[in-house]
Design a protein around this motif. Structure first.
Motif, mmCIF file in Angstrom:
data_model
loop_
_atom_site.group_PDB
_atom_site.id
_atom_site.type_symbol
_atom_site.label_atom_id
_atom_site.label_comp_id
_atom_site.label_asym_id
_atom_site.label_seq_id
_atom_site.Cartn_x
_atom_site.Cartn_y
_atom_site.Cartn_z
ATOM 1 N N SER A 46 24.223 -91.699 62.573
ATOM 2 C CA SER A 46 25.289 -91.769 63.578
ATOM 3 C C SER A 46 26.092 -90.476 63.604
ATOM 4 N N VAL A 47 26.462 -89.966 62.424
ATOM 5 C CA VAL A 47 27.256 -88.733 62.364
ATOM 6 C C VAL A 47 26.490 -87.575 63.005
ATOM 7 N N ILE A 48 25.211 -87.491 62.736
ATOM 8 C CA ILE A 48 24.390 -86.429 63.336
ATOM 9 C C ILE A 48 24.396 -86.556 64.857
ATOM 10 N N GLU A 49 24.277 -87.770 65.349
ATOM 11 C CA GLU A 49 24.293 -88.008 66.795
ATOM 12 C C GLU A 49 25.688 -87.745 67.378
ATOM 13 N N PHE A 50 26.734 -88.192 66.664
ATOM 14 C CA PHE A 50 28.103 -87.934 67.125
ATOM 15 C C PHE A 50 28.325 -86.431 67.299
ATOM 16 N N LYS A 51 27.920 -85.665 66.296
ATOM 17 C CA LYS A 51 28.120 -84.214 66.350
ATOM 18 C C LYS A 51 27.374 -83.621 67.543
ATOM 19 N N LYS A 52 26.135 -84.050 67.733
ATOM 20 C CA LYS A 52 25.309 -83.518 68.821
ATOM 21 C C LYS A 52 25.950 -83.785 70.191
ATOM 22 N N ILE A 53 26.498 -84.981 70.371
ATOM 23 C CA ILE A 53 27.046 -85.378 71.666
ATOM 24 C C ILE A 53 28.515 -84.969 71.829
ATOM 25 N N LEU A 54 29.319 -85.119 70.776
ATOM 26 C CA LEU A 54 30.767 -84.938 70.921
ATOM 27 C C LEU A 54 31.275 -83.531 70.620
ATOM 28 N N LYS A 55 30.621 -82.810 69.733
ATOM 29 C CA LYS A 55 31.111 -81.457 69.416
ATOM 30 C C LYS A 55 31.144 -80.553 70.653
ATOM 31 N N PRO A 56 30.100 -80.566 71.504
ATOM 32 C CA PRO A 56 30.195 -79.743 72.724
ATOM 33 C C PRO A 56 31.342 -80.155 73.646
ATOM 34 N N ARG A 57 31.872 -81.343 73.454
ATOM 35 C CA ARG A 57 32.991 -81.836 74.261
ATOM 36 C C ARG A 57 34.334 -81.595 73.572
#
Length: 123
Positions: A46-57
């Motif tokens: 989940s953290v890996i996915e969160f970073k992928k989706i939310l960090k660019p935002r």
């Protein structure tokens, strides 16, 4: 990821009177159960996915309310992942220092992240 290079030098390094030398060894780290391992592996994904989706935002990580000090603690994505990987490896989480003045608007609760991804998948 290893954060040791980001830490300040130990002020007692090479000091024969280091106060830490008087401490006893920590208790051995208790291995996690198979069920706990599954949960940590899921959280790491989940953290890996969160970073992928939310960090660019502009979302830098997660915050939690600490029950001990009753203050919010802010964790970057990489620190969260490093803590989980250490747990899976049967190690204590690495010591890390939070940023001195985190941009609190760049951190969100765990449930926000889950809801955000659920919303994306519901399209």
């Amino acid at each position: 990821m290893n954060f040791d290079a980001m830490m300040p030098r130990d002020p007692f390094a090479d000091d024969p009177n280091d106060p830490a030398s008087f401490l006893t060894e920590d208790e051995p780290f208790e291995p996690i159960s198979d069920q706990e391992r599954i949960h940590v592996q899921q959280d790491l994904k989940s953290v890996i996915e969160f970073k992928k989706i939310l960090k660019p935002r502009g979302i830098e990580g997660i915050f939690f309310m600490c029950e001990d000090c009753e203050e919010f603690h802010y964790y970057d994505w990489d620190i969260m992942a490093a803590n989980m990987r250490a747990t899976l490896a049967g190690e204590l989480s690495p010591v890390h220092e939070p940023s001195a003045q985190p941009n609190v608007e760049a951190y969100v609760p765990w449930d926000y992240c889950l809801g955000y991804l659920d919303g994306l998948e519901a399209r």
